[in-house]
Structures are given as structure tokens and as C-alpha cells.
Design an enzyme around this catalytic site. Structure first.
Site, mmCIF file in Angstrom:
data_model
loop_
_atom_site.group_PDB
_atom_site.id
_atom_site.type_symbol
_atom_site.label_atom_id
_atom_site.label_comp_id
_atom_site.label_asym_id
_atom_site.label_seq_id
_atom_site.Cartn_x
_atom_site.Cartn_y
_atom_site.Cartn_z
ATOM 1 N N ARG A 234 0.623 -1.231 0.124
ATOM 2 C CA ARG A 234 -0.083 0.036 -0.004
ATOM 3 C C ARG A 234 1.014 1.353 0.017
ATOM 4 O O ARG A 234 1.744 1.341 0.841
ATOM 5 C CB ARG A 234 -0.897 -0.076 1.348
ATOM 6 C CG ARG A 234 -2.126 -0.776 1.120
ATOM 7 C CD ARG A 234 -3.098 -0.177 0.235
ATOM 8 N NE ARG A 234 -4.447 -1.022 0.101
ATOM 9 C CZ ARG A 234 -4.411 -2.011 -0.850
ATOM 10 N NH1 ARG A 234 -3.568 -2.035 -1.786
ATOM 11 N NH2 ARG A 234 -5.703 -2.658 -0.999
ATOM 12 N N GLU A 263 -3.485 7.614 -4.645
ATOM 13 C CA GLU A 263 -3.908 7.048 -6.246
ATOM 14 C C GLU A 263 -5.121 7.577 -6.385
ATOM 15 O O GLU A 263 -6.142 7.647 -5.815
ATOM 16 C CB GLU A 263 -4.002 5.461 -5.967
ATOM 17 C CG GLU A 263 -2.742 4.758 -5.777
ATOM 18 C CD GLU A 263 -2.721 3.316 -5.659
ATOM 19 O OE1 GLU A 263 -3.785 2.770 -5.867
ATOM 20 O OE2 GLU A 263 -1.689 2.772 -4.975
ATOM 21 N N HIS A 281 -0.707 0.532 -10.233
ATOM 22 C CA HIS A 281 -1.451 -0.390 -9.262
ATOM 23 C C HIS A 281 -2.286 -1.930 -9.990
ATOM 24 O O HIS A 281 -3.322 -2.034 -10.067
ATOM 25 C CB HIS A 281 -2.700 0.245 -8.420
ATOM 26 C CG HIS A 281 -3.031 -0.618 -7.083
ATOM 27 N ND1 HIS A 281 -3.446 0.210 -6.189
ATOM 28 C CD2 HIS A 281 -3.154 -1.977 -6.942
ATOM 29 C CE1 HIS A 281 -3.627 -0.769 -5.053
ATOM 30 N NE2 HIS A 281 -3.606 -1.987 -5.613
HETATM 31 P P1 NDP Z 1 -1.529 -11.194 4.790
HETATM 32 O O1 NDP Z 1 -2.538 -10.766 5.650
HETATM 33 O O2 NDP Z 1 -1.223 -12.539 4.414
HETATM 34 O O3 NDP Z 1 0.077 -10.827 5.178
HETATM 35 C C1 NDP Z 1 0.087 -9.386 5.578
HETATM 36 C C2 NDP Z 1 1.719 -9.533 6.262
HETATM 37 O O4 NDP Z 1 1.986 -8.182 6.759
HETATM 38 C C3 NDP Z 1 1.384 -10.328 7.623
HETATM 39 O O5 NDP Z 1 2.606 -11.416 7.524
HETATM 40 C C4 NDP Z 1 1.647 -9.652 8.779
HETATM 41 O O6 NDP Z 1 2.239 -10.203 9.807
HETATM 42 C C5 NDP Z 1 2.462 -8.204 8.100
HETATM 43 N N1 NDP Z 1 1.948 -6.892 8.815
HETATM 44 C C6 NDP Z 1 0.692 -6.359 8.987
HETATM 45 N N2 NDP Z 1 0.958 -5.418 9.907
HETATM 46 C C7 NDP Z 1 2.150 -5.077 9.986
HETATM 47 C C8 NDP Z 1 2.978 -4.347 10.723
HETATM 48 N N3 NDP Z 1 2.252 -3.440 11.343
HETATM 49 N N4 NDP Z 1 4.281 -4.517 11.058
HETATM 50 C C9 NDP Z 1 4.972 -5.471 10.378
HETATM 51 N N5 NDP Z 1 4.191 -6.502 9.617
HETATM 52 C C10 NDP Z 1 2.780 -6.133 9.439
HETATM 53 O O7 NDP Z 1 -1.862 -10.459 3.361
HETATM 54 P P2 NDP Z 1 -1.384 -10.724 1.840
HETATM 55 O O8 NDP Z 1 -0.031 -10.939 1.727
HETATM 56 O O9 NDP Z 1 -2.685 -11.339 1.232
HETATM 57 O O10 NDP Z 1 -1.527 -9.196 1.312
HETATM 58 C C11 NDP Z 1 -0.705 -8.112 1.685
HETATM 59 C C12 NDP Z 1 -1.277 -6.849 1.386
HETATM 60 O O11 NDP Z 1 -0.882 -6.477 -0.134
HETATM 61 C C13 NDP Z 1 -2.744 -6.553 1.188
HETATM 62 O O12 NDP Z 1 -3.132 -6.012 2.243
HETATM 63 C C14 NDP Z 1 -2.882 -5.377 0.030
HETATM 64 O O13 NDP Z 1 -2.891 -4.193 0.736
HETATM 65 C C15 NDP Z 1 -1.508 -5.595 -0.855
HETATM 66 N N6 NDP Z 1 -2.179 -6.040 -2.064
HETATM 67 C C16 NDP Z 1 -1.797 -5.401 -3.153
HETATM 68 C C17 NDP Z 1 -1.957 -5.508 -4.405
HETATM 69 C C18 NDP Z 1 -1.572 -4.898 -5.643
HETATM 70 O O14 NDP Z 1 -2.270 -4.727 -6.441
HETATM 71 N N7 NDP Z 1 -0.597 -4.141 -5.583
HETATM 72 C C19 NDP Z 1 -2.984 -6.796 -4.631
HETATM 73 C C20 NDP Z 1 -3.155 -7.708 -3.500
HETATM 74 C C21 NDP Z 1 -2.771 -7.190 -2.340
HETATM 75 P P3 NDP Z 1 1.860 -9.736 11.403
HETATM 76 O O15 NDP Z 1 0.409 -9.756 11.681
HETATM 77 O O16 NDP Z 1 2.579 -10.853 12.139
HETATM 78 O O17 NDP Z 1 2.648 -8.422 11.644
#
Ligand code: NDP
Length: 315
Positions: A234, A263, A281
């Protein structure tokens, strides 16, 4: 637009035709802008049982719908939906994870390689006729070889990126709030520690309060002047002013971005830099994956109404 049969469902116009077609005839679909929800007459607001949206739905609008049971969001990110408030109201929120994972990971790697090797610039040079005149394209000053990669957000997509990075023969480290059990990659308890220990940082964390602007000047300084920064998570996670300064001043070498802070507006100062690769995106934007996401939205809604059990609830 409204169809008569089934439970009343508000669908925001931004949703694609496949979702609308998948629900049409099975739900009483009301295609409305968020602003129109504020003007719904008594009798209609009480009938609405589900909302289909794209990543965000206002808390106040949620509260205008007293019998709302489900918010089905199109896409993985749901940072524009107040999950705590929805849960407190007993509203189930769904998103569309997994079906985009491999596609986004492919895009992250494509962005990384293009950023390091400059294929877009080389193609532009060839198309402009320079090859015939100048005989050879300048050598790339950056390479993927010898790099070490840090993944900020080793979730579903982060792990898929890590598998690809491993296949390229590069070491992987990561930072999440919690270490992941089923991987052997090196865990860093803080983002800054991760940035210090690698020269390539790939961010794929969700948006929201806990990640807002956390990738800033300190992180870029830690990454160093060979540093390459890739973001497919993001745009809100990045302090864009700091990124522009880091790219412009040589604090890091290059960046590849699929997501931006505001965006679809992209900062002109960012676009003016030659060492940034930008995409609109599109990491998950293929016909096949879009169809799978659309189908999952439809299945979440229908499974909720038919079996009271959504396929991919957020929590
Ligand atoms: P997941 O929920 O599987 O993974 C997110 C990861 O981020 C987790 O491992 C989590 O671990 C970590 N995380 C979350 N918050 C924090 C924080 N504050 N500090 C450190 N680590 C953090 O999601 P996905 O992998 O499926 O997707 C990730 C993101 O990718 C989506 O939320 C979306 O925003 C983005 N995305 C972008 C797309 C694009 O078109 N560019 C398409 C699809 C997704 P933990 O909770 O242990 O911290």
C-alpha cells in the site's frame, strides 16, 4: 438499477460487471454510490442485508443500515473498513485473499528486475531508433546478482515473493510483528533492523494505522546507496517525500512502485526521477485473476445467504 429477487444487496458502481452479473437475479441488487446510501428512504435501509464494495466502506454508512449482515470487499486490502466496529455490530467482512497471491508475487519480481536492469528504458531506447545509430546500449549499473532481499510483510504474498527470490539464489530476511513458524528465513524484530541488513527491500504490508508512513527517511538511509526499494503493498506505508529525497539525493539507488499514497494521483516530483519504475496498481490486474476475485466475491455473498458461512472472512 435494482433487481427484485432475493436479499437486498447494495453494490457500489465501481464493482465490475462480473460481480454484478454473478449476483443479478439471485439478490435484489441496488447499485448505489456511497452518497446515495445517505438518502435511502425508511423501509429500504432496513431491507439491506449486504454491501459489496472495494476496500473501503464508511463507518457512518455502516450505521445507516441497521440490518446489515455482510460487507463483501473486492480485493485483499480492507484498510478502509473499520473491522472492529463491524465486528462489534456483528457484521461479517470478507475480502479476496489467496486468489491474487501468485499474480502479485510475479509482479513484484517483474518490478524488481525491471527496476534493477532498466528493461523499460532499454526498450524505449531501441524503439526510438538509437540501436542502429549508437550500436550498443549502456551497461546497467545495477544488478540482481549478489543482492540480499528483505521482505516487509511475510504473509501470503510475501511468502510467494520469498519463494521466487530463493529460486533466484538470493538470501531472504523479513520483518512482521511476529516471527513466522513455518519458514527458515532470517527474522528481524524491527523494520529498521531489516533495512540495515539487506540492500533490497520489498514491502507488501497492508495499509492502516499500524503501517502508515513507517517506511521513511531512516529506513532508506539504512538500506544504503546500493539500495532498491519495491512496494506492492500500500502506498500509505511510505513517506513519499522521504522516498523522493532518498532517490533524488542518492541515499538509495532505485525504487519500483505499484502503489502510491494518493492514487490515482502520483507526485510529479516522483515521476520526474529517472531511477523510479512506476506501475498503475496493476500487480493483480490480469483477466484470469480478476475473474477469480470476482467469483470469490459472489461466492462469499451467496454462501453467506445460503449457509450463513462466508468463504473468506477477514477475521
Ligand atoms: P497477509 O495478511 O497474508 O500478510 C500481511 C503480512 O503483513 C503479515 O505477515 C503481517 O504479519 C504483516 N504485517 C501486517 N501489519 C504489520 C505491521 N504493522 N508491521 C509489520 N508487519 C505487519 O496479506 P497478503 O499477503 O495477502 O496481502 C498483503 C497486502 O498486499 C494487502 O493487505 C494489500 O494491501 C496488498 N495487495 C496489493 C495488491 C496490488 O495490486 N498491488 C494486490 C493484493 C494485495 P503480522 O501480523 O505478524 O505483523
Amino acid at each position: 438499477m435494482s433487481t427484485d429477487a432475493g436479499p437486498a444487496v447494495i453494490i457500489l458502481p465501481a464493482l465490475n460487471a462480473a460481480v454484478k452479473a454473478g449476483l443479478a437475479g439471485r439478490c435484489r441488487l441496488m447499485e448505489l454510490e456511497a452518497a446515495d446510501i445517505r438518502n435511502l428512504p425508511t423501509g429500504v435501509v432496513e431491507a439491506v442485508r449486504a454491501v459489496v464494495c472495494v476496500g473501503s466502506f464508511d463507518r457512518a454508512d455502516m450505521d445507516r443500515l441497521p440490518n446489515l449482515e455482510l460487507i463483501a470487499s473486492f480485493g485483499v486490502g480492507y484498510d478502509g473498513i473499520d473491522i472492529r466496529h463491524a465486528t462489534a455490530r456483528g457484521i461479517v467482512v470478507t475480502n479476496t485473499p489467496d486468489v491474487v497471491t501468485e499474480e502479485v508475487a510475479d509482479a513484484a519480481i517483474g518490478l524488481l528486475i525491471n527496476c534493477v536492469r532498466g528493461f523499460t528504458k532499454a526498450e524505449t531506447w531501441l524503439r526510438a531508433g538509437h540501436w542502429e545509430q549508437e550500436k550498443s546500449y549502456p551497461l546497467s549499473t545495477l544488478t540482481l546478482r549478489g543482492r540480499s532481499v528483505g521482505i516487509f510483510g511475510l504473509g501470503r504474498i510475501g511468502k510467494a515473493i520469498a519463494r521466487r527470490v530463493e529460486a533466484f539464489g538470493l538470501p531472504v530476511a523479513y520483518h512482521n510483528r511476529r516471527a513466522v513458524d513455518d519458514v527458515s528465513y532470517r527474522y528481524c524484530p524491527s523494520l529498521i533492523e531489516l533495512a540495515r541488513s539487506v540492500d533490497t527491500l520489498i514491502a507488501v504490508v497492508p495499509g492502516g494505522a499500524s503501517t502508515d508512513g513507517v517506511i521513511g527517511a531512516e529506513v532508506f538511509k539504512a538500506l544504503g546507496d546500493r539500495g532498491v526499494f519495491i512496494n506492492v503493498g500500500r502506498g500509505t506505508t511510505v513517506d513519499e517525500e522521504a522516498l523522493i529525497a532518498a532517490l533524488g539525493g542518492g541515499t538509495i539507488a532505485a525504487a519500483g512502485l505499484d502503489v502510491f499514497a494518493r492514487e490515482p494521483v502520483v507526485s510529479p516530483a516522483l515521476l520526474a526521477l529517472a531511477n523510479v519504475t512506476v506501475l498503475p496498481h496493476i500487480a493483480a490486474a490480469t483477466v484470469d485473476t480478476r475473474a477469480a476475485v470476482s467469483q470469490l466475491v459472489v461466492d462469499n455473498v451467496m454462501q453467506w445467504f445460503e449457509e450463513r458461512c462466508a468463504l473468506s472472512p477477514v477475521v
